[in-house]
Design a protein around this motif. Structure first.
Motif, short mmCIF file in Angstrom:
data_model
loop_
_atom_site.label_atom_id
_atom_site.label_comp_id
_atom_site.label_asym_id
_atom_site.label_seq_id
_atom_site.Cartn_x
_atom_site.Cartn_y
_atom_site.Cartn_z
N MET A 215 0.85 -1.19 0.00
CA MET A 215 0.00 0.00 0.00
C MET A 215 0.89 1.24 0.00
SD MET A 215 -3.20 -0.95 -0.05
CE MET A 215 -4.19 0.36 0.62
N SER A 216 1.63 1.42 -1.09
CA SER A 216 2.56 2.54 -1.19
C SER A 216 2.25 3.37 -2.43
CB SER A 216 4.00 2.01 -1.25
OG SER A 216 4.19 1.22 -2.42
N LEU A 217 2.96 4.49 -2.56
CA LEU A 217 2.82 5.30 -3.77
C LEU A 217 3.24 4.49 -4.99
CD1 LEU A 217 4.23 8.77 -2.69
CD2 LEU A 217 1.93 8.32 -3.50
N PRO A 218 2.47 4.53 -6.07
CA PRO A 218 2.79 3.74 -7.26
C PRO A 218 3.90 4.37 -8.10
CG PRO A 218 0.80 4.98 -7.65
CD PRO A 218 1.18 5.25 -6.22
N ILE A 219 5.04 4.66 -7.47
CA ILE A 219 6.17 5.29 -8.17
C ILE A 219 7.37 4.37 -8.04
CG2 ILE A 219 7.68 7.31 -8.28
CD1 ILE A 219 5.45 8.91 -6.91
N ASN A 220 7.82 3.83 -9.17
CA ASN A 220 8.92 2.88 -9.18
C ASN A 220 10.22 3.57 -9.58
OD1 ASN A 220 10.51 0.60 -9.19
ND2 ASN A 220 9.69 -0.20 -11.12
N PRO A 222 14.33 4.59 -8.00
CA PRO A 222 15.29 4.24 -6.94
C PRO A 222 15.04 5.04 -5.66
CG PRO A 222 16.42 4.39 -9.03
CD PRO A 222 15.01 4.87 -9.28
N GLY A 223 15.00 4.33 -4.55
CA GLY A 223 14.78 4.97 -3.27
C GLY A 223 13.35 4.96 -2.79
N THR A 224 12.38 4.74 -3.70
CA THR A 224 10.98 4.73 -3.29
C THR A 224 10.63 3.39 -2.63
OG1 THR A 224 10.19 3.87 -5.42
CG2 THR A 224 10.38 6.27 -5.18
N ARG A 225 9.54 3.40 -1.89
CA ARG A 225 9.09 2.19 -1.21
C ARG A 225 8.77 1.08 -2.21
NH1 ARG A 225 10.24 -0.24 2.86
NH2 ARG A 225 10.62 -1.74 1.21
#
Length: 483
Positions: A215-220, A222-225
């Motif tokens: 359940m995280s931001l849908p942004i792939n 580097p560094g994102t969840r």
């Protein structure tokens, strides 16, 4: 943490605004005749709809207050706009049952983008049609097999005893951590026959990294969840691929010892190594999330209800003494014969609502009980409101295991494991594992629970991981007959 989630939702809505605007215009272009059949309700603010109010309520002690407010105003089925989509919300048991029982020609799964990216297109949660029925049927049949129940019973008893043997008098135990460790090992053993050791520890660490991104931001990036979680899944897939290749190389004809064997023995060419790896990982989620929480909540509710705890302890002590006198080990049938213990588990499922509901997308215009669900709209069947409906359950917020002496579980009013073709295949094992844990726990320990509270979003859990101070009841006058 709560404020971080709200910021994430707002950011997501802003990023998706152009898509939402176009999609909303398209979806709302229904015929005038159909529009009059839409349930009452409001779509809320532009772009974000009613998402923020839904999340705000979800973090409270009564997350169903979002639904209750609208049920009073609009009825048990109403329209809203949450998580970027116009949505029909159902708190009506019959409507929810229709949605659950429908096939992929009518409704298909609908999940947040981060979850679908992490699960993959071949996940049993996302696939449809004959492939979904095939995989679900194979897994469900194996989970119901006597051989697996025997293995699970033996393994569960072993892991529970090993965990509890290290507990000292007056020790502070974080129960949610203990149950996670036990349940995860049990499920991984049932899925891929991996025993405790370095690979299990590696898998456990990677899985915790993986599940944090569901359940995280849908942004792939580097560094994102999401990026970190996808990397963790790749490392897990590599391990499962290695196990698959070892089994294909050995090619030993034998009775299936785990779920992976069952799927490998299937002749269907659709069951590729990638599909097998994805689903082995996805099926580990109950071991990290729902089953440990079920065990923890059962202890939480028992701690708050001394009469139920006393009744449960007496039932389990009676069984333990009887098996000792017979000099027999405890088996699956023994645990399932604990009627009141099973009622405690059922009542925990009703009140705990570990799965609050499911989301589906309509593949065509659908009419249910006079309500119109337009093609492309989502349907959110909210189990929690049904399970806590005072018209269905007397004093619904009171923990009362005795209510199940006369209440039928096989109705649309009780759906803790979903329903239809996607009914959770491991529901019997979840009950079995919880029953085994409660049996050994209450017959060996008394405890004092420290102050804690239930968090209901984004997943159900105890805020402080359920700290309890344990004390051994006494040195048993007989050796354990279960080991």
């Amino acid at each position: 943490m709560d404020h971080w989630w709200v910021v994430c939702v707002i950011t997501t809505m802003v990023l998706l605004a152009p898509i939402i605007i176009l999609g909303r215009k398209r979806r709302l272009r229904t015929k005038a005749g159909n529009r009059t059949h839409l349930p009452l309700g409001t779509l809320g603010w532009p772009f974000i709809g009613e998402t923020l109010e839904f999340i705000s309520c979800a973090y409270t002690a009564r997350p169903e207050s979002f639904m209750d407010k609208r049920r009073v105003k609009y009825g048990k089925v109403f329209k809203s706009h949450i998580f970027g989509s116009p949505t029909i919300v159902s708190t009506d048991a019959e409507v929810s049952r229709f949605v659950l029982q429908s096939d992929a020609k009518v409704f298909v799964p609908s999940y947040p983008r981060s979850l679908t990216e992490l699960m993959g297109k071949s996940s049993i949660l996302l696939i449809n049609g004959s492939l979904q029925r095939r995989v679900h049927g194979l897994i469900g049949a194996f989970f119901k097999s006597p051989s697996l129940k025997t293995q699970i019973t033996q393994d569960m008893q072993k892991y529970v005893q090993e965990s509890m043997e290290s507990w000292e008098d007056d020790q502070l135990v974080y129960l949610q951590d203990q149950t996670k460790n036990i349940a995860f090992q049990i499920l991984v053993k049932a899925l891929i026959s991996l025993d405790p050791g370095e690979e299990m520890e590696f898998l456990k660490h990677q899985f915790q990294e993986f599940i944090a991104g569901l359940m995280s931001l849908p942004i792939n990036l580097p560094g994102t969840r999401l990026y970190k979680s996808l990397k963790a899944k790749k490392r897990m897939v590599k391990l499962v691929h290695k196990i698959i290749q070892e089994r294909r190389t050995n090619n030993m004809a034998r009775a299936p010892r785990d779920v992976l064997d069952v799927l490998l023995n299937d002749a269907s060419e659709q069951l590729t190594d990638d599909l097998l790896s994805d689903n082995m990982i996805d099926l580990m989620i109950p071991g990290e999330d729902s089953v440990p929480v079920l065990m923890t909540l059962a202890v939480k509710f028992l701690s708050d209800c001394p009469l139920a705890l006393q009744h449960l302890m007496e039932e389990n002590m009676k069984l333990k003494r009887r098996k000792h006198e017979l000099e027999e080990p405890l088996c699956w049938g023994d645990y399932m014969s604990l009627t009141f213990t099973q009622n405690v588990i059922t009542e925990t499922l009703r009140m705990g609502n570990i799965i609050i509901g499911i989301m589906r997308k309509a593949m065509k215009d659908v009419n249910i009980k006079g309500y119109m669900i337009p093609k492309g709209w989502c349907v959110f069947t909210y189990f929690r409101s049904v399970h806590l409906d005072e018209q269905l359950y007397e004093e619904p917020y009171k923990f009362n295991p005795w209510r199940w002496q006369e209440t039928d579980m096989g109705t649309s009013n009780f759906t803790p494991f979903g329903g239809g073709q996607r009914l959770c295949p491991g529901l019997d094992l979840a009950r079995l594992e919880t029953c085994i844990f409660l049996h050994h726990f209450v017959t060996q320990f008394s405890w004092e629970a420290e102050e804690d509270s239930i968090v209901n979003f984004p997943t159900v859990r105890m805020k402080r991981r359920m700290p309890i101070r344990v004390k051994r009841r006494w040195d048993p006058p007989f050796p354990s007959a279960s080991l």
